[in-house]
Enzyme design. Structure first.
Site, PDB file in Angstrom:
ATOM      1  CG  ASP A 110      -4.844  41.304  26.934  1.00 43.62           C
ATOM      2  OD1 ASP A 110      -3.994  40.610  27.522  1.00 43.62           O
ATOM      3  OD2 ASP A 110      -5.165  41.118  25.748  1.00 43.62           O
ATOM      4  CD  GLU A 151      -8.397  43.309  24.235  1.00 49.59           C
ATOM      5  OE1 GLU A 151      -8.058  42.294  24.884  1.00 49.59           O
ATOM      6  OE2 GLU A 151      -8.850  43.245  23.085  1.00 49.59           O
ATOM      7  CB  CYS A 175     -15.368  39.020  29.020  1.00 49.06           C
ATOM      8  SG  CYS A 175     -14.314  40.073  28.019  1.00 49.06           S
ATOM      9  CG  HIS A 202      -9.131  18.086  28.628  1.00 46.24           C
ATOM     10  ND1 HIS A 202     -10.411  18.568  28.448  1.00 46.24           N
ATOM     11  CD2 HIS A 202      -8.429  18.483  27.544  1.00 46.24           C
ATOM     12  CE1 HIS A 202     -10.475  19.225  27.302  1.00 46.24           C
ATOM     13  NE2 HIS A 202      -9.292  19.184  26.737  1.00 46.24           N
TER      14      HIS A 202
END
Length: 618
Positions: A497, A473, A544, A223
């Site tokens: 993956d 994947e 993705c 963050h």
């Protein structure tokens, strides 16, 4: 941080001695982690903070109530501090406001009736621990559970664990009355050097005064890093030995894109840095303009750029990046760190604001991707104990959901209800870890059954149900893609993956991490096979995984036939820049050349060469 102690030469009076001492100071370059791009030139200003730690302490049974009251007072003080930080948002740049507000909301929730506070109270009562010890133990336990999850998104796991530890540190400071760090004394035009900067610290920084930030601790995906990028402050984190090497007042050149800092820069380094300040300013202006421009190649081919999303707090960054939708909404956040399962209504309440915020842009919601290796208390009961030495090959993803269909039914019902209030086609559903066509078929039977039940109940659903897609994947899924395509409505290729399973490499294992290579010809051929299977049926297919967010790999992906990429939101501007400089015909020819290769090193050479050529032409 070293103190300014003069050496023997410096104790000798006179300008000649000063010149001799100055000549002995050589430029020192230290490398860290590139976090926030930009060049900063200025003097070092160090800042330290008393550690937010307290010795372990037990209490007598008679002191339990008093200790719980101490905890309650610390919680109340922490809530006030978070509220004050929130009030400061108005003076920060819009991008920083959009990043910090959801984070502060998350902090406020953790200071409510959260697992952290409940667990700390329980440890006070059951283990007779002082409040600060109970908070530290509970935070460590929660963070360990989060970090042990075998999730693709390690960055997201680290962020969640960091949020818990940050609130624990704040509670500990208030319990022990240790002061917080102040940045009021940082002079204008300085580069802040510290052992660590927390997200709350970052919220107190003034980009108009502080030119750059360098720390010993931290990484590119936390963050703090996100905040520094949002503030536009050049930053390098994770610089080992920084506080020993730098002294207050030392001249520094910080390169936030390269991840380097130069102490006592030479005149040549200073001249280069001053030139780069102007170059970066022009580049930033150019990328900012891209937000409103279409993602289209030079020969008119549209490429859809979407964002991956793990938690709702990322919504502002997605909007800021100019994403054309959410290509992968992970739903694990709903199940983490809770003792009960989120029911259908709870899931509707979580999905609805996200769909509403996207205002008709497409959203692909992936149903729960959980394996026995992930510590989710709410799922532990009823799922067979995981005894495999390799959880990645066990009961996970769609396998687990079909084993416990009530979980899948609740998610399907919630998604369908939310889709009923969204524009037609805005919502899609994605199944994780598919390996055979019958898994998609079985899931669709449940999907259709849930839809019929909801309609009988009077719920408003889309006339045409949202598309049901499959994650590709594993090598098995890629090689069976032509058969899976007959059952699914779309494909999403999860390259992280896919590379892991194809190469039998765990990126988290230092012994074999160097073998992980998404450009291995076996991985690329599996991607090509799956893509061509989808295109033959005119079925949508996207990427993705991390490959989709790498501008250097965009020409190869487009050449393979991919027209939809989903990535970390921060990667979208540079990927769009790459798309707008490419010609699809060139990409197709390039991809054919790459697919003829059998050596990963040669493939990397070709990729780098093509990317460099595009950059030079652009």
């Amino acid at each position: 941080m070293k103190t300014d102690k003069p050496d023997k030469a410096e104790t000798k009076a006179g300008p000649a001695a000063d010149r001799r001492a100055a000549r002995r100071v050589k430029e020192t370059v230290i490398r860290g982690i590139a976090v926030s791009p930009g060049i900063a030139i200025g003097p070092v200003f160090d800042t330290t903070e008393p550690p937010a730690e307290a010795p372990r302490r037990s209490i007598a049974e008679t002191a339990v109530d008093a200790e719980k009251q101490r905890l309650a007072a610390a919680v109340a003080a922490s809530r006030k501090q978070v509220a004050k930080l929130k009030m400061r948002l108005g003076v920060l740049p819009e991008e920083a406001q959009e990043e910090l507000e959801p984070l502060l909301d998350a902090y406020a929730m953790m200071l409510g009736d959260s697992r952290l506070i409940r667990g700390a109270r329980k440890r006070i009562e059951s283990n007779l621990l002082a409040a600060e010890t109970a908070v530290a133990d509970e935070a460590d336990a929660i963070a360990e559970v989060i970090l042990s999850a075998k999730d693709d998104d390690k960055a997201g796991l680290r962020r969640r664990a960091g949020e818990v530890r940050e609130i624990a540190r704040r509670l500990t400071r208030n319990l022990t009355q240790n002061p917080f760090r102040s940045f009021k004394d940082v002079p204008e035009g300085a580069i802040l050097v510290a052992e660590e900067v927390t997200p709350a610290d970052a919220a107190l920084l003034d980009p108009a005064r502080i030119l750059g930030v360098a720390t010993e601790e931290g990484g590119a995906d936390g963050h703090t890093a996100i905040m520094l990028r949002a503030l536009g402050i050049p930053a390098v984190l994770g610089v080992h030995g920084l506080t020993e090497a730098a002294r207050r007042g030392d001249q520094m050149v910080l390169d936030g894109a390269a991840g380097t800092i130069a102490l006592h820069p030479t005149p040549a380094t200073l001249a280069w840095a001053k030139d780069q300040v102007g170059v970066y300013a022009r580049e930033r202006t150019k990328l900012a303009k891209l937000r409103r421009l279409p993602s289209i190649t030079t020969d008119g081919e549209e490429v859809e750029l979407q964002a991956n999303m793990e938690i709702p707090a990322e919504l502002p960054l997605i909007a800021q990046a100019g994403a054309q939708g959410i290509g992968l909404l992970r739903t694990e956040f709903l199940f983490m760190n809770r003792e009960d399962l989120p029911d259908e209504d709870a899931q509707v309440a979580a999905y609805a604001p996200i769909v509403e915020a996207m205002a008709g842009d497409p959203i692909t919601i992936r149903v729960l991707d959980w394996g026995g290796e992930k510590e989710m208390e709410a799922l532990a009961a009823g799922v067979p104990a995981h005894t495999s030495t390799n959880p990645a090959l066990g009961l996970r993803g769609i396998r687990m959901l079909l084993k416990r269909p009530e979980l899948l039914e609740a998610q399907f019902a919630a998604i369908l209800r939310v889709a009923g209030k969204a524009p037609e086609g805005a919502v899609r559903v994605l199944l994780p870890m598919v390996t055979i066509p019958t898994e998609v078929k079985a899931a669709r039977e449940i999907y259709d059954r849930v839809a019929r039940r909801l309609r009988r109940r009077g719920e408003k659903l889309p006339e045409k149900l949202p598309e049901l897609g499959a994650m590709i994947e594993t090598p098995g899924a890629a090689l069976a893609a032509d058969a899976i395509a007959l059952e699914a409505d779309f494909f999403a290729i999860g390259t992280n993956d896919l590379a892991m399973y194809t190469l039998a490499v765990d990126r988290g294992d230092a012994e074999v991490a160097h073998l992980y290579d998404p450009l291995h010809p076996a991985v690329l051929r599996l991607m090509q096979f799956a893509t061509e299977a989808a295109l033959r049926l005119r079925m949508p297919v996207s990427v993705c995984g991390e490959m989709g967010g790498n501008p250097r790999l965009v020409p190869l992906l487009l050449g393979l036939g991919i027209r939809c990429l989903s990535m970390n939101a921060s990667a979208i501007p540079r990927v769009k820049q790459a798309v707008r400089s490419l010609d699809i015909g060139d990409c197709a020819r390039f991809a054919r050349r790459v697919m003829e290769q059998s050596d990963p090193a040669r493939i990397r050479e070709l990729v780098d060469g093509f990317a460099t050529g595009v950059t030079e032409r652009g």
